[in-house]
Design a protein around this motif. Structure first.
Motif, PDB file in Angstrom:
ATOM      1  N   LEU A   1       0.836  -1.201   0.000  1.00 28.33           N
ATOM      2  CA  LEU A   1       0.000   0.000   0.000  1.00 28.33           C
ATOM      3  C   LEU A   1       0.872   1.254   0.000  1.00 28.33           C
ATOM      4  O   LEU A   1       0.631   2.205  -0.756  1.00 28.33           O
ATOM      5  N   ILE A   2       1.908   1.251   0.834  1.00 29.08           N
ATOM      6  CA  ILE A   2       2.833   2.387   0.888  1.00 29.08           C
ATOM      7  C   ILE A   2       3.541   2.563  -0.457  1.00 29.08           C
ATOM      8  O   ILE A   2       3.641   3.672  -0.995  1.00 29.08           O
ATOM      9  N   THR A   3       4.031   1.458  -1.025  1.00 26.53           N
ATOM     10  CA  THR A   3       4.754   1.531  -2.296  1.00 26.53           C
ATOM     11  C   THR A   3       3.857   2.045  -3.418  1.00 26.53           C
ATOM     12  O   THR A   3       4.261   2.900  -4.220  1.00 26.53           O
ATOM     13  N   SER A   4       2.630   1.543  -3.493  1.00 25.90           N
ATOM     14  CA  SER A   4       1.695   1.997  -4.527  1.00 25.90           C
ATOM     15  C   SER A   4       1.370   3.478  -4.366  1.00 25.90           C
ATOM     16  O   SER A   4       1.263   4.217  -5.356  1.00 25.90           O
ATOM     17  N   SER A   5       1.231   3.918  -3.115  1.00 27.96           N
ATOM     18  CA  SER A   5       0.932   5.325  -2.861  1.00 27.96           C
ATOM     19  C   SER A   5       2.069   6.216  -3.349  1.00 27.96           C
ATOM     20  O   SER A   5       1.840   7.256  -3.974  1.00 27.96           O
ATOM     21  N   LEU A   6       3.296   5.793  -3.080  1.00 31.78           N
ATOM     22  CA  LEU A   6       4.449   6.579  -3.508  1.00 31.78           C
ATOM     23  C   LEU A   6       4.595   6.572  -5.022  1.00 31.78           C
ATOM     24  O   LEU A   6       4.996   7.575  -5.634  1.00 31.78           O
ATOM     25  N   ARG A   7       4.235   5.466  -5.649  1.00 35.62           N
ATOM     26  CA  ARG A   7       4.288   5.414  -7.114  1.00 35.62           C
ATOM     27  C   ARG A   7       3.315   6.422  -7.723  1.00 35.62           C
ATOM     28  O   ARG A   7       3.661   7.181  -8.644  1.00 35.62           O
ATOM     29  N   TYR A   8       2.089   6.466  -7.206  1.00 38.35           N
ATOM     30  CA  TYR A   8       1.095   7.400  -7.729  1.00 38.35           C
ATOM     31  C   TYR A   8       1.559   8.845  -7.562  1.00 38.35           C
ATOM     32  O   TYR A   8       1.429   9.672  -8.472  1.00 38.35           O
ATOM     33  N   LEU A   9       2.105   9.163  -6.401  1.00 33.65           N
ATOM     34  CA  LEU A   9       2.554  10.535  -6.145  1.00 33.65           C
ATOM     35  C   LEU A   9       3.755  10.904  -7.008  1.00 33.65           C
ATOM     36  O   LEU A   9       3.884  12.048  -7.449  1.00 33.65           O
ATOM     37  N   ALA A  10       4.631   9.929  -7.231  1.00 36.96           N
ATOM     38  CA  ALA A  10       5.813  10.195  -8.057  1.00 36.96           C
ATOM     39  C   ALA A  10       5.441  10.361  -9.523  1.00 36.96           C
ATOM     40  O   ALA A  10       6.153  11.021 -10.282  1.00 36.96           O
ATOM     41  N   GLU A  11       4.330   9.756  -9.937  1.00 33.22           N
ATOM     42  CA  GLU A  11       3.864   9.868 -11.319  1.00 33.22           C
ATOM     43  C   GLU A  11       3.074  11.153 -11.562  1.00 33.22           C
ATOM     44  O   GLU A  11       2.996  11.641 -12.687  1.00 33.22           O
ATOM     45  N   ASP A  12       2.460  11.686 -10.515  1.00 36.17           N
ATOM     46  CA  ASP A  12       1.548  12.822 -10.652  1.00 36.17           C
ATOM     47  C   ASP A  12       2.067  14.005  -9.839  1.00 36.17           C
ATOM     48  O   ASP A  12       1.776  14.141  -8.642  1.00 36.17           O
ATOM     49  N   ALA A  13       2.846  14.874 -10.493  1.00 38.43           N
ATOM     50  CA  ALA A  13       3.467  16.010  -9.795  1.00 38.43           C
ATOM     51  C   ALA A  13       2.426  16.969  -9.223  1.00 38.43           C
ATOM     52  O   ALA A  13       2.610  17.510  -8.121  1.00 38.43           O
ATOM     53  N   GLN A  14       1.330  17.156  -9.933  1.00 38.21           N
ATOM     54  CA  GLN A  14       0.299  18.080  -9.454  1.00 38.21           C
ATOM     55  C   GLN A  14      -0.360  17.552  -8.185  1.00 38.21           C
ATOM     56  O   GLN A  14      -0.568  18.299  -7.216  1.00 38.21           O
ATOM     57  N   LEU A  15      -0.679  16.269  -8.177  1.00 39.87           N
ATOM     58  CA  LEU A  15      -1.276  15.656  -6.993  1.00 39.87           C
ATOM     59  C   LEU A  15      -0.300  15.705  -5.824  1.00 39.87           C
ATOM     60  O   LEU A  15      -0.687  16.000  -4.678  1.00 39.87           O
ATOM     61  N   GLN A  16       0.968  15.437  -6.090  1.00 35.18           N
ATOM     62  CA  GLN A  16       1.976  15.477  -5.038  1.00 35.18           C
ATOM     63  C   GLN A  16       2.077  16.876  -4.427  1.00 35.18           C
ATOM     64  O   GLN A  16       2.125  17.019  -3.194  1.00 35.18           O
ATOM     65  N   ARG A  17       2.098  17.903  -5.280  1.00 31.35           N
ATOM     66  CA  ARG A  17       2.168  19.278  -4.771  1.00 31.35           C
ATOM     67  C   ARG A  17       0.943  19.615  -3.921  1.00 31.35           C
ATOM     68  O   ARG A  17       1.059  20.278  -2.879  1.00 31.35           O
ATOM     69  N   ARG A  18      -0.202  19.130  -4.341  1.00 26.99           N
ATOM     70  CA  ARG A  18      -1.425  19.420  -3.587  1.00 26.99           C
ATOM     71  C   ARG A  18      -1.393  18.790  -2.208  1.00 26.99           C
ATOM     72  O   ARG A  18      -1.735  19.424  -1.215  1.00 26.99           O
ATOM     73  N   LEU A  19      -0.962  17.527  -2.115  1.00 27.32           N
ATOM     74  CA  LEU A  19      -0.910  16.854  -0.817  1.00 27.32           C
ATOM     75  C   LEU A  19       0.171  17.452   0.079  1.00 27.32           C
ATOM     76  O   LEU A  19      -0.008  17.518   1.303  1.00 27.32           O
ATOM     77  N   ARG A  20       1.278  17.868  -0.521  1.00 30.51           N
ATOM     78  CA  ARG A  20       2.307  18.524   0.287  1.00 30.51           C
ATOM     79  C   ARG A  20       1.764  19.811   0.903  1.00 30.51           C
ATOM     80  O   ARG A  20       2.092  20.148   2.043  1.00 30.51           O
ATOM     81  N   ALA A  21       0.916  20.519   0.155  1.00 26.90           N
ATOM     82  CA  ALA A  21       0.379  21.796   0.633  1.00 26.90           C
ATOM     83  C   ALA A  21      -0.829  21.614   1.551  1.00 26.90           C
ATOM     84  O   ALA A  21      -1.066  22.432   2.442  1.00 26.90           O
ATOM     85  N   GLU A  22      -1.586  20.548   1.322  1.00 28.32           N
ATOM     86  CA  GLU A  22      -2.816  20.317   2.097  1.00 28.32           C
ATOM     87  C   GLU A  22      -2.741  18.940   2.767  1.00 28.32           C
ATOM     88  O   GLU A  22      -3.331  17.972   2.290  1.00 28.32           O
ATOM     89  N   ARG A  23      -2.020  18.867   3.853  1.00 28.44           N
ATOM     90  CA  ARG A  23      -1.793  17.587   4.534  1.00 28.44           C
ATOM     91  C   ARG A  23      -3.091  16.931   5.009  1.00 28.44           C
ATOM     92  O   ARG A  23      -3.159  15.716   5.161  1.00 28.44           O
ATOM     93  N   LYS A  24      -4.120  17.725   5.248  1.00 27.34           N
ATOM     94  CA  LYS A  24      -5.384  17.170   5.734  1.00 27.34           C
ATOM     95  C   LYS A  24      -6.039  16.246   4.710  1.00 27.34           C
ATOM     96  O   LYS A  24      -6.947  15.466   5.040  1.00 27.34           O
ATOM     97  N   LEU A  25      -5.564  16.319   3.451  1.00 31.57           N
ATOM     98  CA  LEU A  25      -6.119  15.476   2.391  1.00 31.57           C
ATOM     99  C   LEU A  25      -5.440  14.112   2.308  1.00 31.57           C
ATOM    100  O   LEU A  25      -5.886  13.252   1.553  1.00 31.57           O
TER     101      LEU A  25
END
Length: 448
Positions: free
Chosen positions: A287-311
């Motif tokens: 689960l952790i590995t898949s989550s990191l893969r998705y975030l590494a593939e999607d820069a926009q999603l990664q930036r959003r989660l970095r900025a909005e930790r509550k998500l």
């Protein structure tokens, strides 16, 4: 996706042996969905469940379905010929001949009900909250160890390490033994549902781990029952864990009682403890590995989660739905039943494709997309439902959330390493060669 354009070859695909299907099974699952919520697989005595409502009807009906084949899946050959419209008695008489049929995940009521009672109150919000400092500290230590290296295999260097350390600490496994447990798990000879047909996992490392846990339970019981009679010297001779002053799960299990006040057999306690340890391993790691893969593939999603930790918790739910580690769940029909319009005879194997159920468009709008604002985020069945729902699900969620929080604190960006996985338009990942689980074996990330 245009489901009407499925190639004819899908009709001949065998989910249990086809390696080509392993990397991306979802188009095939959608093909099955066009045939109904419950589908008989050609050439196999198996009914596949891909509909959300049909899946819930299986998970919540413990009268019609037995979990006796939950661990062995399709590979299990019944040691008897089903007779009549109710084979409950035949299953009970032959359970000892069925591989892994004595585990908590494969038991049926009333035995399962009794064993499950040992888990009550073990993984609680209070305990998880108290353990968060250890999880955060452990995540920090591991992440600091590879930040600055540039490229790392996050599946190997973090995903397979962090969950082991966390569940070992939560259980109360002595630090001196944790490395031994990790090595035993890495030496596992095979996987449940191996596409090659190899069933070596029947003799698995959990047997050896269970023997070690047996020693922990004995020491804790002795230290609690006879501390005055034994004296300090005898207690000391019992070694690590003989007198556990900490609030850990192994101590609770060692001293727990059944609801009727009776003391559980040590073998039952050891089985439950070993199950908890196993459940806290690969599923969370993937689960952790898949989550990191998705975030590494999607820069926009990664930036959003970095900025909005509550998500982050919402993202974890979407990962469970889209990339849940358990791909299939098996049950054996013990009483004639109708699912999705299909009349199914006793002795039939029913395979619930959790990965398909969690993408059912009747339940989830835009099912193949990450939607952090989804109103029914917690409707996914990644951890099953009913009496066999995974008791460790709060821990898996907490570990994944904390991992992302700590990783964001120590890094500015994570990206897929093109040298190992190919360019963005043609990524290559090696997935576990099994029809029962979903997980990337290696994930190389560039971290800055």
């Amino acid at each position: 996706m245009n489901t009407s354009a499925h190639p004819v070859s899908y009709e001949a695909i065998d989910l249990f042996t086809d390696h080509a299907l392993n990397a991306n099974p979802y188009p095939y699952f959608e093909y099955l969905r066009t045939l109904g919520g419950a589908v008989r697989l050609p050439g196999r005595a198996v009914v596949a469940i891909v509909g959300f409502d049909e899946a819930l009807s299986v998970m919540r009906d413990d009268e019609s379905f037995s979990a006796v084949n939950a661990a062995s899946g399709f590979s299990m050959a019944l040691p008897f010929t089903p007779q009549g419209d109710d084979i409950t008695g035949q299953i009970a008489q032959n359970r000892g001949k069925i591989p892994n049929a004595g585990l908590i995940v494969t038991e049926d009521p009333p035995v399962h009900t009794k064993l499950r009672s040992l888990l009550r109150g073990l993984i609680t919000p209070r305990r998880l909250k108290a353990n968060e400092d250890y999880m955060s500290h452990t995540a920090d230590r591991l992440i600091k160890g590879f930040v600055g290296q540039g490229t790392i295999n996050v599946a190997r260097d973090y995903g397979r390490v962090f969950p082991t350390l966390v569940i070992a600490d939560l259980l109360g496994v002595p630090e001196t033994d944790r490395q031994k447990f990790a090595e035993l798990l890495r030496a596992a000879p095979g996987l449940p549902g191996d596409l090659s047909g190899n069933q070596a996992f029947v003799h698995n490392p959990l047997e050896r781990i269970g023997k070690i846990i047996f020693g922990y339970i004995i020491k804790r019981r002795l230290a609690n029952i006879w501390p005055a009679r034994m004296g300090r010297n005898v207690l000391a001779s019992l070694g690590s864990g003989a007198r556990s002053e900490q609030e850990d799960i192994l101590t609770d299990l060692a001293l727990t009682k059944y609801p009727d006040g009776s003391t559980p057999r040590i073998i039952d306690v050891v089985g439950v403890a070993t199950f908890l340890f196993a459940a806290g391993q690969d599923t969370t790691a993937h689960l952790i590995t898949s989550s990191l893969r998705y975030l590494a593939e999607d820069a926009q999603l990664q930036r959003r989660l970095r900025a909005e930790r509550k998500l982050i918790p919402a993202f974890v739910e979407e990962m469970l739905r889209l990339q849940g580690t358990v791909k299939t769940m098996f049950r054996l029909v013990r009483k004639r039943v109708n699912i999705g319009g299909l009349d199914i005879a006793p002795g039939t194997t029913v395979m619930t494709l959790l990965a398909a159920v969690n993408r059912d468009p009747k339940r989830f709008d835009r099912p193949a997309e990450i939607v952090l604002e989804r109103a029914n985020l917690r409707d996914n069945v990644a951890f099953s439902r009913g009496i066999h729902a995974c008791p460790g699900s709060p821990l898996a969620r907490a570990e994944t959330r904390i991992t992302l929080e700590r990783l964001f604190d120590h890094t500015t960006d994570i990206r897929i390493n093109d040298a190992h996985h190919g360019p963005q338009e043609a990524r290559r990942y090696d997935y576990l060669p099994t029809y029962m689980f979903r997980g990337i074996q290696d994930l190389y990330l560039d971290i800055s």
